[in-house]
Write an enzyme that holds these catalytic residues in place. Sequence first.
Site, short mmCIF file in Angstrom:
data_model
loop_
_atom_site.label_atom_id
_atom_site.label_comp_id
_atom_site.label_asym_id
_atom_site.label_seq_id
_atom_site.Cartn_x
_atom_site.Cartn_y
_atom_site.Cartn_z
CD GLU A 81 40.77 37.07 37.35
OE1 GLU A 81 41.00 37.10 36.23
OE2 GLU A 81 40.60 37.27 38.41
NE ARG A 136 44.50 46.74 25.30
CZ ARG A 136 45.83 46.29 25.52
NH1 ARG A 136 45.73 45.08 26.47
NH2 ARG A 136 46.69 46.39 24.44
CE LYS A 164 46.81 37.10 28.52
NZ LYS A 164 45.96 37.44 27.48
CD GLU A 166 39.40 38.07 27.36
OE1 GLU A 166 40.43 38.41 26.34
OE2 GLU A 166 39.43 38.67 28.42
CE LYS A 170 51.33 41.17 29.06
NZ LYS A 170 50.04 41.19 27.95
NE ARG A 182 40.52 43.89 30.69
CZ ARG A 182 41.71 44.11 31.57
NH1 ARG A 182 42.33 44.28 30.87
NH2 ARG A 182 41.99 45.50 32.54
#
Length: 547
Positions: free
Chosen positions: A229, A256, A231, A281, A410, A236
Amino acid sequence: MNRFAALLDRMSYEASRNAKIRLMADYFRSTPDPERGLALAALTGALSFANAKPALVRQLIMERADPVLFEMSYDYVGDLSETVALMWPKGGGAPAHAPLLSEIVHGLSTLSKSALPRRLGDWLDGLDETGRWALLKLITGAMRVGASARLAKTAVASLGQGLTTVTPDEVELVWPGLEPPYESLFAWVEARGPRPHTSNPAPFRPVMLAHAIEEADFTDLAPGDFRAEWKWDGIRVQAVAGTGPDGQRVTRLYSRTGEDISEAFPDLAEAIAFDGAMDGELLIVRGGRVEPFNVLQQRLNRKSVSVKMMAEFPAHIRAYDLLVEDGEDLRERPFTVRRARLEALVGRLGSARVDLSPLVAFSGWEDLTAARRDPAAAGAGADAGAVEGVMIKRADSLYLPGRPKGPWWKWKRDPHTVDAVLMYAQRGHGKRSSFYSDYTFGVWTDGEDGADVLVPVGKAYFGFTDEELKQIDAFVRRFTVNRFGPVREVVHEKEAGLVLEVAFEGLARSTRHRSGVAMRFPRIARLRWDKPPGEADRLETLEALLG
């Protein structure tokens, strides 16, 4: 309080992770309730006191010691708690009362702003240097003993060895519904009570985090086992909704770390029109396009928001995972199953405020490398400017709290770099208090008289090695040309100075900075001893990145 202070003191000198866990576990095992629960709250950052602030600490020490001596000592030591603990004068006569941690927490939470200074002074009189240091760390909220909240929870879970099989992940799962002093938590891990549960219809669930991927990691990863996906360059969030026992609908938006930020984003409440928990997000979307992070910053850290601001900066959730739906916990289902359920849910919502984070198609790591390099050509389109890399997730990964290595990775885009000239330096704090480790740097631009001048473009205090820190510190001390309080100005001319290669994630226009630009996450990438200051970059180079 003295026992808690001794724990913090030992942990501050202990480098081993397992040793820190043992120290905390021994403390929790041998300390009764509620003292151990309040210590756990302090270690996990769950305590805050409205009237106890660093300014109060400074006021008290300046009333008891020479203010000039305090400022000089603080400048050298670099840590407020340590400076005050060492400088606090010893009272004469019989020793004062050494307070319990529970007594201190109760006082800090209930005493008025006018009554607190005297009581705090009494507590400091009753403690030794280590106790004073721990008390002041508690007030300032800066423990800095190398123990994360996760490590403290791991220590709690270890109390059940031989009694229960409670794991750190299980502690993380029940944690959001608990409050200090956590008596039900300790009873559970010690097999004296049931698993704690929350009656909150919209509770926070611990988020799953990713590891930064390195080039060597790809050799052990099969592309077919993963999904990718984008970023996104937002923050978050977890969107949660449910119905309480009284039939009232409750919606929450959490950061988060579990902070409730719902009040700052009331325009998203109607968009959370489902029962469950969604991971995604938080972005600002205007005209169908995701805005840069600096636009989102206009709405962050606000307790309330005006109608005008909501209209000018419309909040949006780009969803990429579904944790709970209609009372069914999906976290133990594979990512592909959760993703399919999420796609169906977002389709049913049909909201302009919630959309789906698209998957990035790739057949091998070479394809993903190309997509990361050019998001616009790989499907991100007009939103490519808000992409800061890719997320790589195992198709069969469960949603696990914390940062387990292997399921999620990531892969951020390569940072921008610029060669800038060191202009000012200041001592750091804590272990860096003896080094000039905080730096202001600048690039060249045209001055009013047509001659080149340096203009500051950023500050950084990390990215360098210990050896490089020593080299920069030696340069600062040797080539200081002026002083402004704790700040040293160093030589920065065309022919003399130190060039730093600065890496940063992004750039935004700014009216608060003399240069007109603001860097995001700047850090020192390397020292350019080989480059004359006159060959450092110009402001025009940075402005070109803004388009």
